[in-house]
Scaffold this motif. Structure first.
Motif, PDB file in Angstrom:
ATOM      1  N   ARG A 120      25.161  47.002  34.376  1.00  0.00           N
ATOM      2  CA  ARG A 120      24.583  46.712  35.698  1.00  0.00           C
ATOM      3  C   ARG A 120      23.147  46.203  35.644  1.00  0.00           C
ATOM      4  N   ARG A 171      22.131  40.045  34.192  1.00  0.00           N
ATOM      5  CA  ARG A 171      22.430  38.903  35.065  1.00  0.00           C
ATOM      6  C   ARG A 171      23.335  37.980  34.256  1.00  0.00           C
ATOM      7  N   ILE A 209      34.937  36.312  35.946  1.00  0.00           N
ATOM      8  CA  ILE A 209      34.102  36.915  36.998  1.00  0.00           C
ATOM      9  C   ILE A 209      34.564  38.320  37.393  1.00  0.00           C
ATOM     10  N   PRO A 210      35.857  38.585  37.608  1.00  0.00           N
ATOM     11  CA  PRO A 210      36.243  39.954  37.986  1.00  0.00           C
ATOM     12  C   PRO A 210      35.821  41.006  36.953  1.00  0.00           C
ATOM     13  N   MET A 263      32.096  41.527  37.213  1.00  0.00           N
ATOM     14  CA  MET A 263      31.770  42.290  38.420  1.00  0.00           C
ATOM     15  C   MET A 263      32.092  43.771  38.247  1.00  0.00           C
ATOM     16  N   ARG A 264      33.171  44.102  37.546  1.00  0.00           N
ATOM     17  CA  ARG A 264      33.496  45.520  37.302  1.00  0.00           C
ATOM     18  C   ARG A 264      32.408  46.206  36.492  1.00  0.00           C
ATOM     19  N   SER A 265      31.679  45.445  35.678  1.00  0.00           N
ATOM     20  CA  SER A 265      30.604  46.022  34.866  1.00  0.00           C
ATOM     21  C   SER A 265      29.393  46.395  35.711  1.00  0.00           C
ATOM     22  N   GLY A 266      29.331  45.871  36.923  1.00  0.00           N
ATOM     23  CA  GLY A 266      28.183  46.107  37.792  1.00  0.00           C
ATOM     24  C   GLY A 266      27.080  45.078  37.630  1.00  0.00           C
ATOM     25  N   GLU A 293      24.936  41.585  37.811  1.00  0.00           N
ATOM     26  CA  GLU A 293      24.662  40.621  38.870  1.00  0.00           C
ATOM     27  C   GLU A 293      25.169  39.250  38.432  1.00  0.00           C
ATOM     28  N   ILE A 294      25.894  38.571  39.297  1.00  0.00           N
ATOM     29  CA  ILE A 294      26.311  37.191  39.040  1.00  0.00           C
ATOM     30  C   ILE A 294      25.104  36.307  39.360  1.00  0.00           C
TER      31      ILE A 294
END
Length: 180
Positions: free
Chosen positions: A51, A54, A63-64, A67-70, A72-73
């Motif tokens: 988390r 970046r 991407i999914p 995102m599960r890792s927390g 930032e995209i």
């Protein structure tokens, strides 16, 4: 006094640790190929991303998991970790975060898909290389290595992870690449 048993690691933790070990080994020995426990970027995402990161990914299928890792995209210019999949134009290297003289660790880690053991014949030298090391890499655009040399100004630059299925080779920013 009773003694507690140590916690058992899950299969995912064991795999992420093995991936992290392979990546660190590859970074400390530029140009030498190491194996991941499974093919693809997924193993590296589990090992590297959390988390506080970046992340930019050119492959929307990643991407999914990012995102599960927390994490930032982010856009490519501000990302710590850049998953480019395949590269069509070497000019993309000019858009990467390179760090600064005071904070070179802010340079990006770039993961590229390629073919190891075929294509351009490279001679590597620098820290972690005993004299020189040869590596062949295919699947990168013309001018890639010249553009990399132009943007790198040690200690600034980016780490490059070359991924071929479950095999990877790493080129830290300190590695000098000569195209033979």
């Amino acid at each position: 006094m009773s003694q507690s048993a140590p916690p058992l690691r899950s299969a995912e933790e064991i795999e992420a640790n093995a991936s992290f070990d392979a990546l660190l080994w590859a970074l400390s020995r530029p140009g030498q190929i190491r194996h991941l426990p499974k093919p693809g970027e997924a193993a590296l995402i589990d090992a590297l991303i959390d988390r506080e990161c970046r992340v930019y990914s050119a492959d929307p299928l990643l991407i999914p998991q990012v995102m599960r890792s927390g994490a930032e995209i982010a856009d490519m210019a501000s990302a710590d970790h850049v998953f480019l999949a395949t590269v069509q134009d070497s000019e993309v290297l000019k858009s990467l975060q390179l760090g600064s003289d005071l904070y070179p660790d802010e340079g990006a880690t770039v993961i590229l898909r390629c073919k190891l053991g075929a294509g351009a014949h490279l001679r590597l030298s620098g820290p972690g290389v005993n004299g020189t090391c040869d590596l062949q890499v295919a699947g990168l655009p013309d001018g890639f290595w010249q553009t990399r040399a132009q943007v790198m100004r040690y200690p600034t630059g980016f780490e490059l992870i070359l991924l071929d299925g479950d095999r990877l080779a790493a080129l830290p920013r300190s590695t000098i690449v000569e195209v033979l």
